[in-house]
Design a protein around this motif. Structure first.
Motif, PDB file in Angstrom:
ATOM      1  N   THR A  14      84.695   6.493 -55.955  1.00 49.14           N
ATOM      2  CA  THR A  14      83.406   6.494 -55.264  1.00 49.14           C
ATOM      3  C   THR A  14      82.306   6.006 -56.195  1.00 49.14           C
ATOM      4  OG1 THR A  14      84.098   8.340 -53.869  1.00 49.14           O
ATOM      5  CG2 THR A  14      81.743   7.947 -54.063  1.00 49.14           C
ATOM      6  N   ARG A  15      82.329   6.539 -57.417  1.00 46.80           N
ATOM      7  CA  ARG A  15      81.298   6.130 -58.369  1.00 46.80           C
ATOM      8  C   ARG A  15      81.460   4.677 -58.778  1.00 46.80           C
ATOM      9  NH1 ARG A  15      81.753  11.672 -60.301  1.00 46.80           N
ATOM     10  NH2 ARG A  15      83.404  11.018 -61.704  1.00 46.80           N
ATOM     11  N   ARG A  16      82.705   4.217 -58.934  1.00 46.98           N
ATOM     12  CA  ARG A  16      82.887   2.797 -59.259  1.00 46.98           C
ATOM     13  C   ARG A  16      82.353   1.936 -58.118  1.00 46.98           C
ATOM     14  NH1 ARG A  16      87.819   4.639 -60.934  1.00 46.98           N
ATOM     15  NH2 ARG A  16      88.904   3.659 -59.206  1.00 46.98           N
ATOM     16  N   GLY A  17      82.537   2.418 -56.876  1.00 49.44           N
ATOM     17  CA  GLY A  17      81.968   1.706 -55.740  1.00 49.44           C
ATOM     18  C   GLY A  17      80.456   1.630 -55.830  1.00 49.44           C
ATOM     19  N   MET A  18      79.857   2.721 -56.286  1.00 47.98           N
ATOM     20  CA  MET A  18      78.407   2.725 -56.429  1.00 47.98           C
ATOM     21  C   MET A  18      77.968   1.728 -57.487  1.00 47.98           C
ATOM     22  SD  MET A  18      77.536   6.817 -56.146  1.00 47.98           S
ATOM     23  CE  MET A  18      77.373   7.588 -54.522  1.00 47.98           C
ATOM     24  N   VAL A  19      78.714   1.673 -58.577  1.00 46.69           N
ATOM     25  CA  VAL A  19      78.398   0.712 -59.637  1.00 46.69           C
ATOM     26  C   VAL A  19      78.485  -0.701 -59.076  1.00 46.69           C
ATOM     27  CG1 VAL A  19      79.206  -0.295 -61.809  1.00 46.69           C
ATOM     28  CG2 VAL A  19      79.098   2.185 -61.557  1.00 46.69           C
ATOM     29  N   ARG A  20      79.541  -0.926 -58.300  1.00 49.91           N
ATOM     30  CA  ARG A  20      79.719  -2.257 -57.702  1.00 49.91           C
ATOM     31  C   ARG A  20      78.524  -2.596 -56.826  1.00 49.91           C
ATOM     32  NH1 ARG A  20      84.196  -1.344 -54.701  1.00 49.91           N
ATOM     33  NH2 ARG A  20      85.421  -1.383 -56.589  1.00 49.91           N
ATOM     34  N   GLN A  21      78.137  -1.619 -55.999  1.00 47.06           N
ATOM     35  CA  GLN A  21      77.010  -1.847 -55.100  1.00 47.06           C
ATOM     36  C   GLN A  21      75.731  -2.096 -55.893  1.00 47.06           C
ATOM     37  OE1 GLN A  21      76.808   1.152 -52.080  1.00 47.06           O
ATOM     38  NE2 GLN A  21      74.827   0.474 -51.300  1.00 47.06           N
ATOM     39  N   LEU A  22      75.542  -1.299 -56.932  1.00 49.21           N
ATOM     40  CA  LEU A  22      74.324  -1.441 -57.732  1.00 49.21           C
ATOM     41  C   LEU A  22      74.302  -2.759 -58.480  1.00 49.21           C
ATOM     42  CD1 LEU A  22      73.973   2.199 -59.029  1.00 49.21           C
ATOM     43  CD2 LEU A  22      72.304   0.957 -57.638  1.00 49.21           C
ATOM     44  N   SER A  23      75.490  -3.293 -58.760  1.00 50.51           N
ATOM     45  CA  SER A  23      75.530  -4.554 -59.498  1.00 50.51           C
ATOM     46  C   SER A  23      74.993  -5.689 -58.635  1.00 50.51           C
ATOM     47  CB  SER A  23      76.957  -4.863 -59.950  1.00 50.51           C
ATOM     48  OG  SER A  23      77.726  -5.354 -58.872  1.00 50.51           O
ATOM     49  N   ARG A  24      74.916  -5.450 -57.315  1.00 57.12           N
ATOM     50  CA  ARG A  24      74.344  -6.477 -56.429  1.00 57.12           C
ATOM     51  C   ARG A  24      72.847  -6.297 -56.276  1.00 57.12           C
ATOM     52  NH1 ARG A  24      79.536  -5.915 -53.311  1.00 57.12           N
ATOM     53  NH2 ARG A  24      78.619  -4.047 -52.449  1.00 57.12           N
ATOM     54  N   GLY A  25      72.326  -5.208 -56.830  1.00 54.24           N
ATOM     55  CA  GLY A  25      70.884  -5.004 -56.767  1.00 54.24           C
ATOM     56  C   GLY A  25      70.523  -3.539 -56.565  1.00 54.24           C
ATOM     57  N   GLU A  26      69.299  -3.221 -56.835  1.00 56.03           N
ATOM     58  CA  GLU A  26      68.781  -1.870 -56.671  1.00 56.03           C
ATOM     59  C   GLU A  26      69.058  -1.332 -55.273  1.00 56.03           C
ATOM     60  OE1 GLU A  26      64.850  -1.713 -59.471  1.00 56.03           O
ATOM     61  OE2 GLU A  26      64.570  -2.088 -57.327  1.00 56.03           O
ATOM     62  N   CYS A  27      69.241  -0.045 -55.168  1.00 56.48           N
ATOM     63  CA  CYS A  27      69.255   0.566 -53.844  1.00 56.48           C
ATOM     64  C   CYS A  27      68.972   2.061 -53.944  1.00 56.48           C
ATOM     65  CB  CYS A  27      70.549   0.274 -53.112  1.00 56.48           C
ATOM     66  SG  CYS A  27      72.017   0.692 -54.006  1.00 56.48           S
ATOM     67  N   THR A  28      68.711   2.652 -52.790  1.00 59.44           N
ATOM     68  CA  THR A  28      68.353   4.063 -52.757  1.00 59.44           C
ATOM     69  C   THR A  28      69.610   4.927 -52.752  1.00 59.44           C
ATOM     70  OG1 THR A  28      68.422   4.278 -50.363  1.00 59.44           O
ATOM     71  CG2 THR A  28      66.383   3.427 -51.325  1.00 59.44           C
ATOM     72  N   VAL A  29      69.419   6.209 -52.982  1.00 61.20           N
ATOM     73  CA  VAL A  29      70.538   7.150 -52.936  1.00 61.20           C
ATOM     74  C   VAL A  29      71.187   7.098 -51.555  1.00 61.20           C
ATOM     75  CG1 VAL A  29      71.163   9.593 -53.070  1.00 61.20           C
ATOM     76  CG2 VAL A  29      69.539   8.644 -54.693  1.00 61.20           C
ATOM     77  N   LEU A  48      73.493   4.318 -51.173  1.00 64.57           N
ATOM     78  CA  LEU A  48      74.743   4.560 -51.881  1.00 64.57           C
ATOM     79  C   LEU A  48      75.618   5.548 -51.126  1.00 64.57           C
ATOM     80  CD1 LEU A  48      73.310   4.779 -55.512  1.00 64.57           C
ATOM     81  CD2 LEU A  48      74.762   2.961 -54.607  1.00 64.57           C
ATOM     82  N   ALA A  49      74.990   6.464 -50.401  1.00 65.62           N
ATOM     83  CA  ALA A  49      75.751   7.479 -49.659  1.00 65.62           C
ATOM     84  C   ALA A  49      76.477   6.854 -48.471  1.00 65.62           C
ATOM     85  CB  ALA A  49      74.827   8.594 -49.188  1.00 65.62           C
ATOM     86  N   ARG A  50      75.803   5.953 -47.781  1.00 69.72           N
ATOM     87  CA  ARG A  50      76.306   5.425 -46.503  1.00 69.72           C
ATOM     88  C   ARG A  50      77.730   4.885 -46.596  1.00 69.72           C
ATOM     89  NH1 ARG A  50      72.130   2.690 -45.654  1.00 69.72           N
ATOM     90  NH2 ARG A  50      70.955   4.605 -45.492  1.00 69.72           N
ATOM     91  N   PRO A  51      78.011   3.865 -47.427  1.00 73.95           N
ATOM     92  CA  PRO A  51      79.373   3.320 -47.441  1.00 73.95           C
ATOM     93  C   PRO A  51      80.407   4.307 -47.960  1.00 73.95           C
ATOM     94  CG  PRO A  51      78.082   2.387 -49.214  1.00 73.95           C
ATOM     95  CD  PRO A  51      77.134   3.181 -48.374  1.00 73.95           C
ATOM     96  N   ALA A  86      74.132  15.086 -50.138  1.00 71.34           N
ATOM     97  CA  ALA A  86      74.184  15.935 -51.327  1.00 71.34           C
ATOM     98  C   ALA A  86      75.283  15.474 -52.276  1.00 71.34           C
ATOM     99  CB  ALA A  86      74.393  17.381 -50.925  1.00 71.34           C
ATOM    100  N   ALA A  87      76.443  15.113 -51.707  1.00 77.47           N
ATOM    101  CA  ALA A  87      77.558  14.668 -52.549  1.00 77.47           C
ATOM    102  C   ALA A  87      77.185  13.378 -53.277  1.00 77.47           C
ATOM    103  CB  ALA A  87      78.802  14.470 -51.698  1.00 77.47           C
ATOM    104  N   ALA A  88      76.605  12.433 -52.532  1.00 78.90           N
ATOM    105  CA  ALA A  88      76.199  11.171 -53.150  1.00 78.90           C
ATOM    106  C   ALA A  88      75.180  11.433 -54.251  1.00 78.90           C
ATOM    107  CB  ALA A  88      75.614  10.237 -52.098  1.00 78.90           C
ATOM    108  N   SER A  89      74.281  12.357 -53.976  1.00 80.09           N
ATOM    109  CA  SER A  89      73.252  12.711 -54.950  1.00 80.09           C
ATOM    110  C   SER A  89      73.897  13.197 -56.247  1.00 80.09           C
ATOM    111  CB  SER A  89      72.359  13.798 -54.354  1.00 80.09           C
ATOM    112  OG  SER A  89      71.428  14.274 -55.294  1.00 80.09           O
ATOM    113  N   LYS A  90      74.958  13.990 -56.107  1.00 82.70           N
ATOM    114  CA  LYS A  90      75.657  14.491 -57.296  1.00 82.70           C
ATOM    115  C   LYS A  90      76.301  13.337 -58.066  1.00 82.70           C
ATOM    116  CE  LYS A  90      76.945  19.205 -55.937  1.00 82.70           C
ATOM    117  NZ  LYS A  90      78.110  20.116 -55.810  1.00 82.70           N
ATOM    118  N   HIS A  91      76.916  12.403 -57.337  1.00 82.86           N
ATOM    119  CA  HIS A  91      77.550  11.260 -58.011  1.00 82.86           C
ATOM    120  C   HIS A  91      76.510  10.454 -58.783  1.00 82.86           C
ATOM    121  CE1 HIS A  91      81.672  11.613 -56.817  1.00 82.86           C
ATOM    122  NE2 HIS A  91      81.379  11.673 -55.527  1.00 82.86           N
ATOM    123  N   VAL A  92      75.362  10.245 -58.144  1.00 80.66           N
ATOM    124  CA  VAL A  92      74.306   9.493 -58.828  1.00 80.66           C
ATOM    125  C   VAL A  92      73.904  10.222 -60.100  1.00 80.66           C
ATOM    126  CG1 VAL A  92      71.910   8.728 -58.664  1.00 80.66           C
ATOM    127  CG2 VAL A  92      73.466   8.367 -56.745  1.00 80.66           C
TER     128      VAL A  92
END
Lengths: 115, 115
Positions: free
Chosen positions: B19-34, B37-40, B46-52
DNA sequence: GGATCATTCAACCAATTGGTTGAAAATCTG
DNA sequence: CAGATTTTCAACCAATTGGTTGAATGATCC
């Protein structure tokens, strides 16, 4: 980049512990037994044995039983895969270095002025 | 390679979750909100918030609060450090065993004498 | 002001982690 | 054979992980 997610999980997890990274470092100098790996880590045999098992499950270590000794050696593939995963993003930040640096700087600036 | 062990722990730990690697991948395409990051990830906010937060503690993500949104961006340094750690052992499989052994010795000596 | 949206916080839960101990299973040695 | 050595196994333990809910906080919109 087709990542077998669970496999990558296991490799990065294996690397997330300093004791295990120490074992990888030791193994990179050559084969050694579980006992050899336990000694510098200053922990019980059983604990070292568990660490070796984590490295094994990640595919990073190979074990060959010779009498009462278990001889471990480093298997490079998973490390190379992990390196490739990171390399993919390394490409990102070298390609977009300017934009990234700018974004980060702006962030800090914005933070400094209390936004 | 002078590693701050706990920092390296945190980076590899952060990367040990898909999940976190997915977030890194997403962030590598540009800034985004928590929320972005939670949606996909198909999990609670809350869980996404913890990963961030895990990514943040590893120094890989920067957060800027803009109104009710928290905007995240990728910070490349820790990823590059992790990549360097792996790159060091890449020498192992790039068939120059002797040079690797020498490199390990030098690095280890450096570490022993207190960085 | 009141509703809604974005996010965190706190409490809880089951599973996993990293360690311990003591015993068991092989293997080597005298 | 009896003992010592190398290693695993099983049980246990405290701390951490990755998730959930429900409530609280803080913007924003009408």
């Amino acid at each position: 980049m087709v990542e077998d997610s669970e496999k990558v999980d296991r490799v990065f997890h294996a690397l997330s512990n300093g004791t295990r990274r120490g074992m990888v470092r030791q193994l990179s100098r050559g084969e050694c037994t579980v006992g050899d790996l336990a000694r510098p880590a200053d922990m019980s045999f059983a604990a070292a044995s568990k660490h070796v098992k984590v490295l094994e499950r990640a595919g990073m270590v190979n074990r060959r039983v010779k009498g009462r000794q278990h001889i471990c050696s480093l298997r490079p593939d998973p490390l190379r895969d992990a390196s490739e995963w990171l390399g993919f993003y390394e490409k990102f930040w070298s390609d977009n270095l300017e934009r990234l640096a700018a974004a980060v700087e702006t962030d800090y600036a914005r933070e400094q002025e209390g936004r």
